[in-house]
Design an enzyme around this catalytic site. Structure first.
Site, PDB file in Angstrom:
ATOM      1  N   LEU A   5      40.081  39.204  32.884  1.00  0.00           N
ATOM      2  CA  LEU A   5      38.644  37.386  34.422  1.00  0.00           C
ATOM      3  C   LEU A   5      38.193  37.105  32.571  1.00  0.00           C
ATOM      4  O   LEU A   5      37.574  37.977  34.162  1.00  0.00           O
ATOM      5  CB  LEU A   5      38.904  38.046  33.854  1.00  0.00           C
ATOM      6  CG  LEU A   5      40.009  38.586  33.986  1.00  0.00           C
ATOM      7  CD1 LEU A   5      40.690  37.834  33.164  1.00  0.00           C
ATOM      8  CD2 LEU A   5      41.474  37.744  33.381  1.00  0.00           C
ATOM      9  N   VAL A 182      29.934  38.540  30.150  1.00  0.00           N
ATOM     10  CA  VAL A 182      30.820  37.415  30.432  1.00  0.00           C
ATOM     11  C   VAL A 182      31.668  37.705  31.666  1.00  0.00           C
ATOM     12  O   VAL A 182      31.877  36.835  32.514  1.00  0.00           O
ATOM     13  CB  VAL A 182      31.722  37.109  29.214  1.00  0.00           C
ATOM     14  CG1 VAL A 182      32.845  36.159  29.591  1.00  0.00           C
ATOM     15  CG2 VAL A 182      30.887  36.505  28.074  1.00  0.00           C
ATOM     16  N   GLU A 183      32.145  38.928  31.787  1.00  0.00           N
ATOM     17  CA  GLU A 183      33.028  39.270  32.896  1.00  0.00           C
ATOM     18  C   GLU A 183      32.323  39.225  34.252  1.00  0.00           C
ATOM     19  O   GLU A 183      32.846  38.650  35.200  1.00  0.00           O
ATOM     20  CB  GLU A 183      33.637  40.657  32.677  1.00  0.00           C
ATOM     21  CG  GLU A 183      34.639  40.737  31.551  1.00  0.00           C
ATOM     22  CD  GLU A 183      35.931  39.988  31.855  1.00  0.00           C
ATOM     23  OE1 GLU A 183      36.222  39.735  33.027  1.00  0.00           O
ATOM     24  OE2 GLU A 183      36.650  39.652  30.895  1.00  0.00           O
ATOM     25  N   THR A 184      31.157  39.845  34.364  1.00  0.00           N
ATOM     26  CA  THR A 184      30.567  40.022  35.700  1.00  0.00           C
ATOM     27  C   THR A 184      29.055  39.840  35.768  1.00  0.00           C
ATOM     28  O   THR A 184      28.432  40.225  36.757  1.00  0.00           O
ATOM     29  CB  THR A 184      30.888  41.435  36.229  1.00  0.00           C
ATOM     30  OG1 THR A 184      30.294  42.417  35.363  1.00  0.00           O
ATOM     31  CG2 THR A 184      32.380  41.669  36.326  1.00  0.00           C
ATOM     32  N   TYR A 378      36.716  32.326  25.185  1.00  0.00           N
ATOM     33  CA  TYR A 378      36.208  33.573  25.750  1.00  0.00           C
ATOM     34  C   TYR A 378      35.637  34.460  24.641  1.00  0.00           C
ATOM     35  O   TYR A 378      34.529  35.008  24.765  1.00  0.00           O
ATOM     36  CB  TYR A 378      37.337  34.295  26.477  1.00  0.00           C
ATOM     37  CG  TYR A 378      36.990  35.673  26.983  1.00  0.00           C
ATOM     38  CD1 TYR A 378      36.474  35.859  28.259  1.00  0.00           C
ATOM     39  CD2 TYR A 378      37.189  36.793  26.182  1.00  0.00           C
ATOM     40  CE1 TYR A 378      36.151  37.130  28.725  1.00  0.00           C
ATOM     41  CE2 TYR A 378      36.868  38.065  26.638  1.00  0.00           C
ATOM     42  CZ  TYR A 378      36.355  38.227  27.912  1.00  0.00           C
ATOM     43  OH  TYR A 378      36.034  39.490  28.361  1.00  0.00           O
TER      44      TYR A 378
END
Length: 400
Positions: A5, A182-184, A378
């Protein structure tokens, strides 16, 4: 880490996932085995995705060969969304059982409970042609008040574990925190798709119109079922992203089995519920992908004015390929610290829509972050979010 992700908290988890996918697709390359092999690497499709470990339901599976819990079959004969009557699903169950040394009847009972998820297939498609990449817009979705506040709270609560991971694996605490944020958003959004459904869908009904990644997802489906057997999880109860990424750091199943670590020492790797395991696993993943302790992630750079020289420097993209002296010989201007850097550098360009692009000189460590998710956007978001949450707020003037 997982095809897969990560975007600003909207009013609902569903809205967040949808917006995240669109933005990530616009600024990065969708899932590849190296990305979510995590990714994390990378997974996700693009820049990558959520604990709250998202109301994951667990059940007990007694043994790999003779599991006690059988997934509940929710489909009925003739149900178009069910895989229970598909010959290709039956064949896949047989292959998975043989490859991963699982009981075939148990594997088939799991796949019989899987249902086609059209939304997962749609979200797997790349951004429409002509979608402009924009680092400024992308950055604003990650370096923003909600995520920073959540990150500062995470930093305060787990600073000891973050520093322990840094000492053990050599990866800076702020980079680890940046990835999880950043992911979750620090476990707030770990995904609400049944992983069994999306991995089966992407294994047997991968969407046409882009490069076929069904072999990758078949491998991930097998790894997922093996993981469920090992950890005594009910396959139809684990939730994750539209690409099958799981938990706080959004690891794909094969990445959990290969890179996940029991960092809290309770005897189990649990990336859905244990932020401490997530911290150790992210650090382990980056270390194993080549993180170089004590080296920076990037330097400022002024690119050469000559178009040919600039094109030569940009050709390798994010792969560090030039020494500082070689970059300078081609007309790039670097700070003194960069000239002393012992490793190769990459001229990394991030588009800003119609505005001038952002350019940096990326090091090996910048490249390693893109192994978690294959996107320079990212990687820079991870770096800048980590810096934001790890720095204490400035005291008001006049305070002691």
């Amino acid at each position: 880490m997982k095809p897969s992700l990560s975007q600003l908290a909207l009013t609902s988890r569903w809205g967040w996932i949808t917006l995240s996918t669109a933005l990530l697709s616009a600024c990065s390359t969708p899932l590849s085995p190296e990305e979510k092999a995590q990714s994390p690497a990378s997974a996700t499709a693009a820049p990558s995705a959520p604990s709250a470990a998202a109301s994951v339901i667990t059940a007990q599976v007694q043994a790999i060969t003779t599991p006690v819990i059988t997934p509940q079959v929710l489909s009925t004969p003739g149900d178009a969304d069910s895989y229970s009557e598909r010959a290709d699903a039956r064949a896949l169950a047989r292959d998975i059982a043989q490859t991963h040394e699982l009981d075939e009847a148990w594997v088939w009972s799991a796949l019989s409970a899987a249902r086609y998820k059209g939304q997962a297939a749609r979200l797997m498609m790349p951004a429409p042609r002509g979608t402009a990449k924009n680092w400024g817009v992308y950055r604003s979705r990650f370096i923003e008040p909600i995520r920073i506040r959540a990150g500062m709270a995470f930093w305060q609560q787990y600073q000891g574990e973050l520093k322990r991971a840094e000492a053990q694996y050599g990866v800076p605490a702020e980079i680890i925190a940046g990835v999880i944020g950043v992911e979750t958003i620090y476990g707030r959004y770990t995904g609400n798709f049944r992983v069994l459904d999306v991995l089966t869908t992407l294994s047997l009904d991968f969407p046409t119109g882009r490069s076929d990644r069904s072999p990758f997802f078949k491998n991930e489906l097998g790894a997922f079922l093996k993981l469920c057997a090992e950890q005594q999880l009910a396959p139809d109860g684990v939730l994750g992203s539209f690409a099958g990424a799981i938990g706080w750091p959004q690891f794909m199943p094969s990445s959990i089995r290969r890179w996940g670590v029991d960092f809290d020492g309770n005897g189990q790797v649990d990336l859905q519920r244990s932020p401490v395991d997530a911290i150790g696993s992210v650090a382990h993943y980056l270390a194993e992908h080549g993180w170089r302790t004590g080296q920076p992630t990037h330097f400022a750079v002024t690119p050469p004015e000559d178009a040919t020289a600039r094109a030569k420097l940009l050709a390798p993209d994010i792969v560090p390929s030039f020494s500082a002296d070689e970059m300078r010989a081609l007309g790039a201007s670097l700070p003194e610290a960069a000239t002393q850097h012992p490793g190769p550098l990459a001229l990394v360009l991030l588009e800003n829509g119609d505005e001038a692009p952002t350019l940096i000189a990326g090091t090996q460590n910048f490249y390693v972050i893109t192994r978690y998710n294959q996107s320079s956007y990212y990687a820079l978001a991870v770096i800048e979010l980590g810096q934001a949450v790890s720095q204490p707020p400035a005291l008001p003037r006049g305070n002691p």
